[in-house]
Scaffold this active site. Structure first.
Site, PDB file in Angstrom:
ATOM      1  CG  ASP A  82      -1.952   1.059   1.248  1.00  0.00           C
ATOM      2  OD1 ASP A  82      -2.366   1.478   0.154  1.00  0.00           O
ATOM      3  OD2 ASP A  82      -2.369   1.481   2.345  1.00  0.00           O
ATOM      4  N   GLY A 181      -7.690   8.589   7.224  1.00  0.00           N
ATOM      5  CA  GLY A 181      -7.854   8.914   8.639  1.00  0.00           C
ATOM      6  C   GLY A 181      -9.287   8.835   9.115  1.00  0.00           C
TER       7      GLY A 181
END
Length: 309
Positions: A82, A181
């Site tokens: 990732d 987030g």
């Protein structure tokens, strides 16, 4: 069953109008919770390793844990890098046995992004490995990714079509309003589905990817805060929006924050309710169970990938 690439499972997802969950992994309990859920739901998986995970757990340990998960479940699992930020890190992961890598050069100008991605694609395809790239920039913070609101840009559909043609990339992460987030939206959640529809039409039968797609379920935020956490005002992507995206060409949906919240909430609760407990197996076990329940919910009710093996 050995590790697989995403080619076949993405094609099935595209045709079936569902998405594959790409779950970030950092330790044994997280991996076990995810794969146990996928086994019960008969779903393929993408287990992805970020720069932060590589630094924390050592990629050799993580790869062996993923191999153990395959031995235990016989699931089709993709091991994915990732947000690889350079050719060198992508090459290292390819050489180490990853079956998929993401080269994220989205912070570079368009032509430079293309040049970097082409170099990774050429090396990866020669080794039978697939490549994800990103065009457009998501706001938010996750591990080594830190993009301010003013630096975030949505993906230009025409550029996306040109980018895929010129790079030969296998999937493309696009920016349509999600963010990394726990604090994804300041107001009402909103994704640019018109932009997604345009990109999908310009790239027919091509797998798109959504990063920053955790739902940030309020019950886990509340549970964290109830047991001593301080996570006020966290807000994620509504589940109905993710289901809609999966019907419009999004074949991979990244989930990390939800795993962190579920595990942390369960561990906090376990320790506070039993302050005499100092056995990591007990509170980490509670976290593992929370991960499993969260992933089962995602697979069955959001991604739609149940019973697709």
């Amino acid at each position: 069953m050995p590790l697989v690439t995403s080619k076949e499972i993405f094609q099935k997802a595209y045709d079936g109008k569902y998405a594959i969950g790409a779950f970030n992994v950092n330790n044994m309990e997280i991996i076990q919770g995810i794969v146990d859920a996928a086994k019960e739901e008969s779903s393929p998986l993408i287990l992805q390793v970020s720069a932060g995970a590589r630094k924390y757990a050592n990629p050799h340990y993580l790869k062996k844990l993923v191999e153990a998960a395959i031995l235990d479940t016989n699931l089709p699992i993709v091991l994915h890098l990732d947000h690889g930020d350079s050719f060198e890190i992508c090459k290292q992961c390819i050489d180490d046995g990853f079956t998929s890598v993401m080269i994220d050069a989205s912070h570079h100008p368009f032509e430079e992004n293309i040049s970097i991605v082409k170099k990774v694609v050429e090396y990866a395809h020669d080794k039978g490995v697939v490549v994800e790239a990103e065009l457009g920039r998501l706001a938010g913070i996750e591990d080594a990714v830190n993009v301010s609101d003013k630096d975030a840009t949505f993906t230009n559909p025409d550029e996306a079509a040109e980018f895929v043609e010129r790079t030969g990339v296998d999937s493309l992460a696009i920016a349509i309003g999600t963010s990394h987030g726990a604090y994804k939206f300041k107001g009402e959640p909103n994704l640019d589905f018109e932009r997604l529809e345009t990109i999908s039409k310009l790239l027919p039968n091509f797998p798109l990817v959504l990063h920053g797609a955790s739902t940030v379920l309020p019950e886990f935020v509340d549970l964290c805060n109830q047991y001593g956490g301080d996570i006020p005002g966290a807000k994620g992507v509504p589940e109905d929006m993710l289901r809609r995206a999966a019907q419009q060409g999004v074949c991979k949906i990244n989930i990390d924050t939800d795993l962190r919240l579920a595990m942390t909430a369960a561990i906090r609760k376990s320790i506070i309710e039993d302050p005499k407990n100092f056995d990591p197996r007990k509170y980490l076990g509670a976290g593992r169970t929370a991960i499993k329940d969260m992933v089962k919910h995602k697979i069955a009710n959001v991604l739609g990938s149940s019973n697709t093996i």
